[in-house]
Design an enzyme around this catalytic site. Sequence first.
Site, PDB file in Angstrom:
ATOM      1  N   GLU A  27      51.143  47.689 -33.247  1.00  0.00           N
ATOM      2  CA  GLU A  27      51.336  47.246 -31.799  1.00  0.00           C
ATOM      3  C   GLU A  27      51.181  48.475 -30.708  1.00  0.00           C
ATOM      4  O   GLU A  27      51.812  49.164 -30.821  1.00  0.00           O
ATOM      5  CB  GLU A  27      52.219  46.159 -31.715  1.00  0.00           C
ATOM      6  CG  GLU A  27      52.377  45.466 -30.362  1.00  0.00           C
ATOM      7  CD  GLU A  27      53.372  44.515 -30.136  1.00  0.00           C
ATOM      8  OE1 GLU A  27      53.397  43.395 -29.013  1.00  0.00           O
ATOM      9  OE2 GLU A  27      54.538  44.805 -30.776  1.00  0.00           O
TER      10      GLU A  27
ATOM     11  N   LYS B 239      48.299  37.881 -27.370  1.00  0.00           N
ATOM     12  CA  LYS B 239      49.623  37.495 -28.075  1.00  0.00           C
ATOM     13  C   LYS B 239      50.315  36.297 -27.181  1.00  0.00           C
ATOM     14  O   LYS B 239      50.469  36.129 -25.927  1.00  0.00           O
ATOM     15  CB  LYS B 239      50.730  38.730 -27.624  1.00  0.00           C
ATOM     16  CG  LYS B 239      52.128  38.683 -28.180  1.00  0.00           C
ATOM     17  CD  LYS B 239      52.786  39.951 -28.178  1.00  0.00           C
ATOM     18  CE  LYS B 239      54.134  39.607 -28.577  1.00  0.00           C
ATOM     19  NZ  LYS B 239      54.842  41.224 -28.669  1.00  0.00           N
TER      20      LYS B 239
ATOM     21  N   CYS C 268      53.157  40.624 -33.500  1.00  0.00           N
ATOM     22  CA  CYS C 268      54.654  41.119 -33.072  1.00  0.00           C
ATOM     23  C   CYS C 268      55.612  39.740 -33.130  1.00  0.00           C
ATOM     24  O   CYS C 268      55.614  38.853 -34.183  1.00  0.00           O
ATOM     25  CB  CYS C 268      54.915  41.827 -32.345  1.00  0.00           C
ATOM     26  SG  CYS C 268      56.656  42.835 -32.490  1.00  0.00           S
TER      27      CYS C 268
END
Length: 317
Positions: free
Chosen positions: A40, A113, A150
């Site tokens: 990331e 995300k 994540c």
Amino acid sequence: MKIGIVQQHNVADMKANCQRLAERIERLAKDGAELIVLQELHNGVYFCQVEDVDNFDLAETIPGPSTDFYGKLAKRLGVVIVASLFERRAAGLYHNTAVVLEKDGTIAGCYRKMHIPDDPAYYEKFYFTPGDLGFHPIQTSIGRLGVLVCWDQWYPEAARLMALQGAELLIYPTAIGYAASDDESEQQRQREAWTTVMRGHAVANGLPVVAVNRVGFEAEVLSCAKERTAVIATGTQTTPTTMRWGGDDGGAGIQFWGSSFVVGPQGEFLHRASESEEELAVVEVDLNHSEQVRRWWPFLRDRRIDEYGNILRRYID
């Protein structure tokens, strides 16, 4: 499919980070990797440890210099690359975005995300607008990739929605580490929980999972140079290397716990990287095995979709 993973310790010199990534991508390609997954926000240090408006200067457009840089690598080496960038969509509108580069260097697709954390040293809500592209796999020449990022890895709903749309594997570029205030036993419980929840996604969906985390200590960044990250990819302008670090000891900082891994559709480890060292690996995954596992354990068949309506509620009183 042969999957290459890059677990890297990043430094303040962003150009150096990108150069090292390029060298490592090339090594993995030479070792037979068809798909290469990066961690990331891999171009620089993890700037979300502090809330600082100057850090928005690190963002770049998509397409932009970094997609050009990694796209050229993908085309030259004939590999698919999963990159992770700080996207500037418009003034005041930024995302944490994964970009999949095809073998021909084009952008196969993006994922913004969706779940954004806000914890001490992980002040991502200050920087990132929650994604608005939904949970949709990205079709590539080597397969249908369920790319998430994540904090998304803690949510079974995200993994399930990717699986229900034909994802052949789940991919999680990650930046997570130990809090200095936690003792060793608590740190290890957190690391094992992180690993376990994603292995659970593999089992529940009958899919391989790839998680690539950064590694090593990164001090708390007080402020970043005004130059934008985007110049790194072109090499035609100055590179932002003049970051100022918090305090004599660099502030609290984060010790990222590495431990990148690849598991099969029954949660079995195919590879697990070091907790403390940089690492490259090419891991072979048998995608056909998912078909057999889903025949043995037909979880999708036996789902009671007629009884899941309350899943759309925040909480059931």
